[in-house]
Motif scaffolding. Structure first.
Motif, mmCIF file in Angstrom:
data_model
loop_
_atom_site.group_PDB
_atom_site.id
_atom_site.type_symbol
_atom_site.label_atom_id
_atom_site.label_comp_id
_atom_site.label_asym_id
_atom_site.label_seq_id
_atom_site.Cartn_x
_atom_site.Cartn_y
_atom_site.Cartn_z
ATOM 1 N N LEU A 424 1.067 -1.309 -0.058
ATOM 2 C CA LEU A 424 -0.013 -0.150 -0.061
ATOM 3 C C LEU A 424 0.896 1.355 -0.123
ATOM 4 O O LEU A 424 1.907 1.431 0.874
ATOM 5 N N VAL A 425 0.604 2.224 -0.759
ATOM 6 C CA VAL A 425 1.232 3.523 -1.130
ATOM 7 C C VAL A 425 0.500 4.666 -0.894
ATOM 8 O O VAL A 425 1.049 5.647 -0.654
ATOM 9 N N ASP A 426 -0.689 4.565 -0.958
ATOM 10 C CA ASP A 426 -1.721 5.666 -0.834
ATOM 11 C C ASP A 426 -3.096 5.317 -0.296
ATOM 12 O O ASP A 426 -3.645 4.253 -1.012
ATOM 13 N N HIS A 427 -3.790 6.148 0.180
ATOM 14 C CA HIS A 427 -5.271 5.867 0.618
ATOM 15 C C HIS A 427 -6.408 7.023 0.644
ATOM 16 O O HIS A 427 -5.440 8.103 1.216
ATOM 17 N N ASP A 432 -18.597 6.559 1.270
ATOM 18 C CA ASP A 432 -18.380 5.536 2.299
ATOM 19 C C ASP A 432 -17.503 4.422 2.048
ATOM 20 O O ASP A 432 -17.495 3.174 2.355
ATOM 21 N N LYS A 433 -16.411 4.754 1.066
ATOM 22 C CA LYS A 433 -15.309 3.840 0.598
ATOM 23 C C LYS A 433 -14.002 4.419 0.625
ATOM 24 O O LYS A 433 -13.794 5.422 0.403
ATOM 25 N N PHE A 434 -12.934 3.210 1.194
ATOM 26 C CA PHE A 434 -11.871 3.745 0.767
ATOM 27 C C PHE A 434 -11.196 3.352 -0.431
ATOM 28 O O PHE A 434 -11.621 2.335 -0.869
ATOM 29 N N ILE A 435 -10.309 4.113 -1.003
ATOM 30 C CA ILE A 435 -9.579 4.103 -2.303
ATOM 31 C C ILE A 435 -8.341 3.629 -1.922
ATOM 32 O O ILE A 435 -7.612 4.642 -1.415
ATOM 33 N N LEU A 436 -7.647 2.376 -2.232
ATOM 34 C CA LEU A 436 -6.425 2.037 -1.895
ATOM 35 C C LEU A 436 -5.558 1.695 -2.895
ATOM 36 O O LEU A 436 -6.011 1.384 -4.204
ATOM 37 N N THR A 437 -4.385 2.498 -3.162
ATOM 38 C CA THR A 437 -3.487 2.433 -4.297
ATOM 39 C C THR A 437 -2.043 1.562 -3.834
ATOM 40 O O THR A 437 -1.542 1.897 -2.812
ATOM 41 N N TRP A 467 -15.956 -6.945 8.846
ATOM 42 C CA TRP A 467 -15.446 -7.261 7.457
ATOM 43 C C TRP A 467 -16.116 -6.449 6.267
ATOM 44 O O TRP A 467 -17.430 -6.268 6.409
ATOM 45 N N ALA A 468 -15.141 -6.051 5.393
ATOM 46 C CA ALA A 468 -15.539 -5.461 4.353
ATOM 47 C C ALA A 468 -16.408 -6.237 3.299
ATOM 48 O O ALA A 468 -15.994 -7.461 2.816
ATOM 49 N N THR A 469 -17.550 -6.041 2.629
ATOM 50 C CA THR A 469 -18.350 -6.835 1.809
ATOM 51 C C THR A 469 -18.115 -6.162 0.517
ATOM 52 O O THR A 469 -18.722 -6.738 -0.766
ATOM 53 N N HIS A 470 -17.793 -5.183 0.391
ATOM 54 C CA HIS A 470 -17.699 -4.253 -0.896
ATOM 55 C C HIS A 470 -16.247 -4.204 -1.302
ATOM 56 O O HIS A 470 -15.424 -3.343 -0.556
ATOM 57 N N ILE A 471 -15.563 -5.141 -2.042
ATOM 58 C CA ILE A 471 -14.197 -4.923 -2.452
ATOM 59 C C ILE A 471 -14.089 -5.361 -4.078
ATOM 60 O O ILE A 471 -14.638 -6.088 -4.475
ATOM 61 N N GLU A 472 -13.610 -4.201 -4.640
ATOM 62 C CA GLU A 472 -13.822 -3.947 -6.088
ATOM 63 C C GLU A 472 -12.306 -3.655 -6.428
ATOM 64 O O GLU A 472 -11.589 -2.668 -6.120
ATOM 65 N N ILE A 473 -11.781 -4.390 -7.543
ATOM 66 C CA ILE A 473 -10.601 -3.731 -8.248
ATOM 67 C C ILE A 473 -11.097 -2.815 -9.360
ATOM 68 O O ILE A 473 -11.478 -2.998 -10.324
ATOM 69 N N LEU A 474 -10.440 -1.751 -8.893
ATOM 70 C CA LEU A 474 -10.856 -0.400 -9.890
ATOM 71 C C LEU A 474 -10.048 -0.235 -11.262
ATOM 72 O O LEU A 474 -10.548 -0.094 -12.085
ATOM 73 N N ASP A 475 -8.700 -0.855 -11.112
ATOM 74 C CA ASP A 475 -7.731 -0.855 -12.000
ATOM 75 C C ASP A 475 -6.549 -1.828 -11.505
ATOM 76 O O ASP A 475 -6.567 -2.284 -10.499
ATOM 77 N N GLU A 476 -5.399 -1.684 -12.291
ATOM 78 C CA GLU A 476 -4.245 -2.694 -11.893
ATOM 79 C C GLU A 476 -3.780 -2.193 -10.578
ATOM 80 O O GLU A 476 -2.965 -3.014 -9.816
ATOM 81 N N ARG A 477 -3.915 -1.251 -10.240
ATOM 82 C CA ARG A 477 -3.037 -0.619 -8.979
ATOM 83 C C ARG A 477 -4.122 -0.232 -7.680
ATOM 84 O O ARG A 477 -3.651 0.049 -6.700
ATOM 85 N N THR A 478 -5.558 -0.352 -8.167
ATOM 86 C CA THR A 478 -6.458 0.361 -7.308
ATOM 87 C C THR A 478 -7.508 -0.523 -6.545
ATOM 88 O O THR A 478 -8.218 -1.119 -7.574
ATOM 89 N N LEU A 479 -7.614 -0.249 -5.445
ATOM 90 C CA LEU A 479 -9.086 -1.051 -4.918
ATOM 91 C C LEU A 479 -10.025 -0.058 -4.201
ATOM 92 O O LEU A 479 -9.605 0.989 -3.761
ATOM 93 N N ALA A 480 -11.068 -0.388 -4.172
ATOM 94 C CA ALA A 480 -12.148 0.089 -3.497
ATOM 95 C C ALA A 480 -12.800 -0.725 -2.425
ATOM 96 O O ALA A 480 -13.265 -1.979 -2.728
ATOM 97 N N PHE A 516 -1.579 -4.599 6.091
ATOM 98 C CA PHE A 516 -1.165 -3.084 6.327
ATOM 99 C C PHE A 516 -2.375 -2.662 7.149
ATOM 100 O O PHE A 516 -3.575 -3.443 7.383
ATOM 101 N N ARG A 517 -2.533 -1.338 7.642
ATOM 102 C CA ARG A 517 -3.503 -0.529 8.260
ATOM 103 C C ARG A 517 -3.251 0.701 7.759
ATOM 104 O O ARG A 517 -2.127 1.197 7.757
ATOM 105 N N THR A 518 -4.669 1.644 7.650
ATOM 106 C CA THR A 518 -4.445 2.893 7.278
ATOM 107 C C THR A 518 -4.434 3.718 8.466
ATOM 108 O O THR A 518 -4.196 5.084 8.418
ATOM 109 N N ASP A 519 -4.759 3.301 9.509
ATOM 110 C CA ASP A 519 -5.012 4.082 10.941
ATOM 111 C C ASP A 519 -3.865 4.179 11.669
ATOM 112 O O ASP A 519 -2.591 3.312 11.485
#
Length: 529
Positions: A424-427, A432-437, A467-480, A516-519
């Motif tokens: 993880l390098v950015d968030h 209502d969603k986290f965008i993770l890069t 537990w997260a129920t929405h897990i989506e691959i947005l592109d090759e580097r990014t998750l929602a 990892f954790r974002t907090d």
């Protein structure tokens, strides 16, 4: 001088006395003892050794005081005068890969010739039991050992030892890789060396210096531990243990002496139990003195480090201790950019007495990740997919050694390979969603099982994770990442437990993502020193 530095013969048990004497006796303390020496080099120089290619080559040893010493290698000859204690050193010019060659050293009529010397790549592999695990104990051990024949791979295994001051010598010798030699060699080191030799096509030497059940501070010089306020308590704690032991021993010995000299008819005094000395292999700097410092500055390409299990109860502190170790080792080798590969702790089901969910195991992994992110030329080798829930010593060691080699091929040799799993390098929060890069994604993010990645949990202002129920691959580097029950997400964590078979995020090369954790909420081990 702190008691921890001077009471070694009291601290160690009988089984270690001979090793301590061996290590400390190797370095002359006086001019008189040095004069008695004839020509001598430390064991890291020997027949079948590998010298590091394309780097200056330090060579050092002992001779008669003020004697002339000559070192000859290929078309180079270097001459130096030993000092009054007999110590001497020279540095040869860099040499290209090749061999076998002969390295010769002469002084006062004494002559040493090291034969079958190769020039190639040298790596030092260190840590505790998972680095120390021998090839004969891993998966498919019989076939792995029987196939371990490679004249271009050389092995140097340092025997376990402890010392209270930096030693001159280690107990080890170079050997050509064979089934007999490889079976008792570090499996991780062997697999790393095997892959590097295959990929680079040059000789490879692996130095195995590891000791099971040891903490990071045992491999770190005292000066480094006292440099940082976060690590000073380590030395202070050992000093207290030594003081308490010395006081208890004095009481015990006084009572024994009184009873041994009783006059006839006198009543014996009560004798307390004989105190148990602090565990020697845990002593700060003890292994550094005996098993690491004597190897410096033998020219090498970099380090591989697999350790951390013995520090999980002080996981937050580990970030600072490992940082001090890396900087100290690089200083010993006079190169602050030497590559340093850190093997992250694998998946393991902690015993019931150890806190889970937010316990020390994931925090130790986090400290390893932080060190890799803040120091240049430090790599993280993620191993969460090759652990064993019932054994702290997983036997799947080939993937770990090969991942170390993959990292080395990228970081030390510039090859175009993905060196580690997603990190993880950015968030950021969007609604209502986290965008993770992520970085190190290869051809893109995916999962180990081909399904939607799992292992994520989300918390709101109440800091309760769901537990997260929405897990989506947005592109090759990014998750929602999101969860309907957490409309105001404040933090997301991934793989945040000791045993994490449910954490499946990988890159397209199949390398697992680092937990990892974002907090930045307070850690369980935040104040453990």
């Amino acid at each position: 001088m702190p008691l921890a530095h001077v009471r070694w013969l009291l601290v160690i048990g009988f089984a270690w006395v001979s090793q301590l004497a061996y290590a400390s006796a190797d370095l002359p303390d006086t001019e008189e003892s040095a004069v008695m020496e004839t020509l001598r080099l430390p064991a890291v120089f020997g027949d079948h050794m590998v010298l590091q290619r394309d780097k200056p080559l330090p060579v050092w040893g002992l001779a008669d005081a003020n004697a002339t010493v000559s070192v000859t290698f290929l078309d180079q000859e270097s001459t130096v005068i030993a000092d009054q204690t007999g110590r001497w050193s020279v540095t040869l010019e860099p040499v290209a890969a090749g061999g076998p060659f002969t390295l010769e050293v002469s002084s006062n009529g004494n002559h040493i010739a090291f034969e079958d010397v190769l020039v190639g790549e040298v790596w030092l592999c260190s840590g505790q039991s998972n680095m120390d695990m021998r090839l004969m104990k891993v998966d498919d051990a019989e076939s792995e050992v029987s196939a371990a024949t490679n004249n271009q791979l050389r092995l140097f295994r340092v025997e376990r030892a402890i010392a209270d001051e930096p030693a001159f010598e280690v107990d080890a010798k170079w050997a050509v890789c064979s089934p007999a030699e490889a079976r008792t060699f570090s499996a991780v080191g062997y697999f790393m060396g095997q892959r590097l030799q295959e990929q680079l096509g040059v000789p490879v030497g692996i130095i195995h210096s590891a000791y099971g059940g040891t903490p990071v501070e045992a491999w770190t010089p005292l000066e480094a531990l006292t440099n940082h306020p976060e690590t000073r308590p380590i030395v202070a704690r050992q000093d207290r243990r030594e003081q308490q032991y010395a006081e208890a021993l004095a009481v015990y010995e006084q009572a024994m002496a009184v009873n041994a000299n009783l006059a006839e008819g006198q009543k014996p005094v009560p004798v307390p139990d004989e105190p148990t000395p602090p565990t020697a292999r845990y002593t700060p700097a003890g292994l550094y003195h005996a098993m690491l410092k004597p190897l410096a500055p033998y020219a090498l390409r970099g380090f591989a480090w697999y350790q951390g299990e013995s520090n999980t109860w002080r996981s937050a502190q580990y970030e600072y201790t490992l940082t001090e170790l890396i900087q100290a080792w690089r200083a010993d080798w006079n190169d602050d950019a030497l590559p340093f590969g850190v093997v992250q702790l694998p998946s393991y089901a902690l015993p019931p007495r150890v806190p889970r969910g937010e316990g020390s195991w994931p925090e130790l992994r986090e400290s390893q990740l932080r060190v890799a992110q803040k120091l240049d030329h430090v790599g993280l080798i993620v191993t969460t997919d090759v652990g064993d829930p019932t054994d702290i010593h997983p036997t799947a060691k080939r993937p770990i050694g090969e991942r170390l080699a993959r990292w080395a091929l990228h970081s030390a040799y510039g090859q175009d390979v993905v060196s580690t799993g997603p990190i993880l390098v950015d968030h950021r929060v969007e609604g209502d969603k986290f965008i993770l890069t992520f970085d190190h994604v290869g051809s893109g993010l995916t999962s180990a099982d081909g399904e939607r990645p799992n292992g994520f949990c989300v918390a709101g202002p109440d800091k309760k994770f769901r537990w997260a129920t929405h897990i989506e691959i947005l592109d090759e580097r990014t998750l929602a990442i999101g969860e309907a029950k957490v409309p105001d997400p404040q933090a997301v964590r991934y793989g945040w437990d000791a045993h994490i078979p449910w954490a499946t995020l990988t890159n397209s090369e199949g390398l697992p993502a680092s937990p990892f954790r974002t907090d930045d909420w307070e850690r369980v081990t935040e104040h453990a020193r």
